[in-house]
Design a protein around this motif. Sequence first.
Motif: not given
Length: 73
Positions: A9, A13-18, A20-21
């Motif tokens: 990070l 961030q985008h991959e992390f958000d995906l 987590v969601q």
Amino acid sequence: MKATLEFNLPDDQHEFDLAVQGSKMYSALWDISQELRAIWKHEELSDEEFKMVERIRNKFFEILEDNQITLDK
């Protein structure tokens, strides 16, 4: 057994958000599938409306299958 995902990070961030969601996205897809099923099976629709709901429902599941997503709960 454990699995660990690592993200750099803020670059990832985008991959992390995906990641987590993911469960929320799964739940939303499940809810959409159930709503389409309920409309298709229980609503009183004209022939034209029924065909359109059936078309949307079929396309929805086709897209899931193309992306190797199953909604088996």
